[in-house]
Motif scaffolding. Structure first.
Motif, mmCIF file in Angstrom:
data_model
loop_
_atom_site.group_PDB
_atom_site.id
_atom_site.type_symbol
_atom_site.label_atom_id
_atom_site.label_comp_id
_atom_site.label_asym_id
_atom_site.label_seq_id
_atom_site.Cartn_x
_atom_site.Cartn_y
_atom_site.Cartn_z
ATOM 1 N N GLU A 167 0.812 -1.216 0.000
ATOM 2 C CA GLU A 167 0.000 0.000 0.000
ATOM 3 C C GLU A 167 0.845 1.265 0.000
ATOM 4 O O GLU A 167 0.684 2.127 -0.854
ATOM 5 N N GLN A 168 1.768 1.395 0.973
ATOM 6 C CA GLN A 168 2.572 2.598 1.086
ATOM 7 C C GLN A 168 3.788 2.308 1.972
ATOM 8 O O GLN A 168 3.769 1.360 2.764
ATOM 9 N N GLU A 172 -3.921 6.018 6.015
ATOM 10 C CA GLU A 172 -4.228 5.331 4.767
ATOM 11 C C GLU A 172 -4.277 6.334 3.619
ATOM 12 O O GLU A 172 -4.828 7.419 3.766
ATOM 13 N N PRO A 173 -3.693 5.990 2.475
ATOM 14 C CA PRO A 173 -3.688 6.932 1.354
ATOM 15 C C PRO A 173 -5.102 7.249 0.876
ATOM 16 O O PRO A 173 -5.887 6.332 0.606
ATOM 17 N N PRO A 218 -7.910 8.575 -1.962
ATOM 18 C CA PRO A 218 -7.971 8.306 -3.405
ATOM 19 C C PRO A 218 -7.130 9.255 -4.250
ATOM 20 O O PRO A 218 -6.565 8.847 -5.265
ATOM 21 N N VAL A 242 -3.531 8.056 -4.279
ATOM 22 C CA VAL A 242 -3.409 6.838 -5.079
ATOM 23 C C VAL A 242 -3.450 7.182 -6.565
ATOM 24 O O VAL A 242 -2.647 6.659 -7.364
ATOM 25 N N ARG A 300 -6.042 -3.479 0.810
ATOM 26 C CA ARG A 300 -7.171 -2.941 0.041
ATOM 27 C C ARG A 300 -6.744 -1.849 -0.925
ATOM 28 O O ARG A 300 -7.168 -1.823 -2.081
ATOM 29 N N VAL A 301 -5.878 -0.924 -0.473
ATOM 30 C CA VAL A 301 -5.456 0.181 -1.334
ATOM 31 C C VAL A 301 -4.702 -0.341 -2.545
ATOM 32 O O VAL A 301 -4.946 0.081 -3.684
ATOM 33 N N ARG A 313 -7.120 -2.190 -4.955
ATOM 34 C CA ARG A 313 -7.960 -1.275 -5.729
ATOM 35 C C ARG A 313 -7.162 -0.563 -6.811
ATOM 36 O O ARG A 313 -7.657 -0.328 -7.918
ATOM 37 N N ALA A 314 -5.907 -0.207 -6.510
ATOM 38 C CA ALA A 314 -5.074 0.478 -7.495
ATOM 39 C C ALA A 314 -4.778 -0.426 -8.678
ATOM 40 O O ALA A 314 -4.791 0.016 -9.830
ATOM 41 N N ASP A 363 -13.812 -1.103 -6.449
ATOM 42 C CA ASP A 363 -14.122 -0.422 -5.192
ATOM 43 C C ASP A 363 -14.540 -1.398 -4.093
ATOM 44 O O ASP A 363 -14.993 -0.982 -3.027
#
Length: 271
Positions: free
Chosen positions: A121-122, A172-173, A175, A178, A202-203, A206-207, A212
């Protein structure tokens, strides 16, 4: 209850390393969409199912292409290789995160058509300080999980993040962040041309997938990433390692997801 699949001594050692007791791997009821134990299947009158040792995974009803960047975000120029792309990521100021980072984290690993692209995610604190992905406890846990699942060609992998810079407080990032980083990720995929993509969290899911849906709906696979050119790339989804460090009960779910990926990879090689 014992897990259905017989585990080798090496796997048991890795499971102990990541903090999993074997009784956590027992099959869950069919109502949650997971695997079903042979006894439960017999009682329900459904003798059919995967052969012993196989892992049943969920597949989504629909598969869609990744979401486009946010309007006005603009796309970076094409770069000839990962080194040039990494330099551009290090100088990126496409979102507010650049003002707070120590180092952007472009990625590292097998650069020439790796078997897997692993997308988190990050960056965390240690990643931000070193400029390298999956440092510290989360990196050690990820390596242990891949080994425990006996993932074929696990040494041929490139690691990166959906968002390349750490946020203050590790939030959390959103949208917008992202979307700002998505062109970098898409170019990495185009340059790397991996055989499989493993999305962690999840992030990241989704990316890559452009859905969604919640993580519980996305976990497992197969999903797919649809590039601008070339064939779709199969995608598998599971928990991010940083979440498993604080929610150990999810480790059994992640182990099942990765075992399902290993099975899918072996079956694709046979085909």
């Amino acid at each position: 209850m014992k897990p259905r699949a017989l585990l080798r001594p090496g796997q048991l050692a890795w499971l102990a390393e990541i903090g999993l007791d074997t009784h956590w791997l027992a099959e869950r009821p069919a109502s949650d969409g997971a695997c079903v134990s042979p006894a439960a299947r017999a009682e329900s009158g459904d003798p059919a199912g995967p052969a012993p040792g196989l892992v049943r995974v969920r597949a989504p009803a629909g598969l869609v292409a990744p979401q486009a960047p946010a309007p006005g975000a603009g796309a970076p120029a094409d770069y000839p290789d990962l080194q040039a792309l990494g330099q551009a990521v290090s100088a990126c100021s496409r979102c507010e995160r650049h003002a707070h980072r120590a180092l952007a984290v472009s990625g590292s690993g097998t650069a020439g058509q790796p078997y897997y692209l692993i997308v988190g995610e990050q960056p965390g604190i240690e990643d931000d300080a070193s400029g390298q992905p999956f440092q510290g406890d989360q990196g050690r846990l990820l390596a242990a999980m891949l080994a425990a699942a006996r993932l074929p060609h696990a040494d041929s992998a490139y690691l990166t993040y959906a968002v390349k810079c750490r946020a203050v407080g590790g939030r959390e990032p959103p949208p917008a962040d992202v979307a700002a980083c998505l062109p970098w990720l898409r170019q990495q995929i185009a340059l790397l041309q991996p055989r499989w993509i493993l999305a962690l969290g999840r992030v990241a899911a989704r990316a890559v997938i452009g859905s969604d849906a919640d993580l519980d709906e996305l976990r497992g696979g197969p999903h797919r990433y649809v590039p601008d050119q070339g064939e779709p790339i199969p995608v598998w989804v599971t928990h991010q390692p940083s979440s498993l460090l604080v929610r150990s009960a999810w480790k059994a779910e992640a182990w099942r997801d990765l075992a399902g990926l290993a099975q899918a990879v072996r079956e694709s090689r046979k085909a």
